[in-house]
Design an enzyme around this catalytic site. Structure first.
Site: not given
Ligand SMILES: *[C@@H]1O[C@H](CO)[C@@H](O)[C@H](O)[C@H]1NC(C)=O
Length: 325
Positions: A43, A76, A79, A114, A208, A217, A244-245
């Site tokens: 991410d 991810d 972005y 995603n 992911h 999430h 999840d970040h």
């Protein structure tokens, strides 16, 4: 004459499908001493913002110390909407020009998230990117064979109903995925047979999306229903994800399977949580950072770091030598 031609065509078609159904496999031998050191980040692609550059800097320093063999991206990658094409400058701005440390000039193995599906999804999979930066390797689902350990990378985005159910929110590039149920059942079948055939001492699945997570999430119900049983049936040791970040480590109460989230590559500090049984939750950090896995034929050690290089959490597991094949 007509019939035999048809038969030949049908046979050729079957052959083509059989070949296409197999997961691509890449060999990545461990060091001569039999160990392997892998950095994991997820991410991340935000042109250096949201502490992405700080994470990259610490990955470089830690990678030097721990002698990184390769880097895993849990998706991810770019972005907000993936890459717009194979020439997208964001590939340089968010990848090549960010992870510049000498220790990070190793092979990267990436899955799609995603957000990557919101752009030109085929661009990230295009071998042309490997000409722009030779570190880049991204496939939907594939295997990295490091002898003592095999990594099974799984394309998890197509599992999640919400990307299909609310098309008005974002546009997803489903080329290569439709018809969806075909794609998912073939993928699960291929993964299941690859895991069954594997004679590696350790089996690690990378995707992911979360299976279990206390982050914003939370669990991904579709993966709990369809992917988790395959991991359990095939004695997979670890599941590694982003989405999840945060940085997180969760264990299972009913199996040895461990869940590791490394999704702290850039934007973090969401401060939204899902409940996880405290008995299973070993570690949760809501901020930026990354993970390192050091593995030998007998030992696996996970370490989580923040952006200042602080060691936040360490966990290890051992397997006796005699169970080696
Ligand atoms: C960057 O990291 C520092 C240290 O964890 C944190 O205090 C700060 O809020 C972060 N910045 C952003 C934009 O997330």
């Amino acid at each position: 004459m007509f019939l035999s031609l048809e038969l030949i065509t049908a046979t050729l078609l079957c052959l083509a499908i059989a070949v296409a159904a197999e997961l691509p496999l890449f060999q990545h031998p461990p060091k001569p001493d039999g160990s392997l050191s892998v950095l994991v980040v997820g991410d991340w692609g935000r042109k250096g913002t949201h502490n992405q550059s700080e994470v990259a800097l610490q990955m470089g320093i830690t990678g030097e110390k721990l002698e990184t063999d390769f880097i895993i991206s849990t998706g991810d990658n770019f972005y907000d909407d993936g890459l717009i094409g194979i020439d997208d400058i964001q590939f340089d701005e968010s990848f090549t020009n960010i992870y510049t440390a000498p220790s990070l000039q190793k092979q990267w193995y990436a899955v799609l998230g995603n957000h990557d599906y919101r752009g030109d999804v085929l661009a990230q999979l295009n071998p042309v990117l490997n000409k722009r930066d030779s570190r880049w390797l991204c496939h939907r689902s594939f295997i990295v064979d490091a002898e003592i350990v095999q990594f099974f990378f799984v394309d998890t985005t197509p599992f999640s109903d919400k990307y299909f159910d609310t098309p008005e929110e974002h546009t997803y590039d489903w080329r290569g995925v439709l018809p969806r149920e075909n794609y998912l059942s073939n993928l699960l079948k291929d993964l299941d047979s690859a895991l069954k055939e594997s004679s590696a001492k350790w089996k690690i699945v990378v995707g992911h999306h979360t299976i279990r997570s206390g982050g914003s999430h939370g669990n991904t119900v579709e993966l709990v229903a369809r992917l988790l049983p395959i991991l359990e049936a095939n004695s997979v040791d670890f599941y590694i994800n982003g989405h999840d970040h945060c940085l997180e480590h969760i264990s299972s109460h009913d199996s040895p399977l461990q869940f590791f989230t490394s999704g702290g590559g850039s934007k973090a500090w969401k401060r939204e949580f899902h409940w996880v049984n405290p008995k299973d939750m070993h570690f949760y950090y809501d901020g930026q950072g990354f993970m390192n896995l050091h593995i030998t034929s007998t030992d696996a050690e996970f370490k989580f770091y923040d952006i200042t290089g602080n060691l936040l959490h360490k966990w290890s597991a051992s397997k006796p030598l005699y169970s080696a094949i």
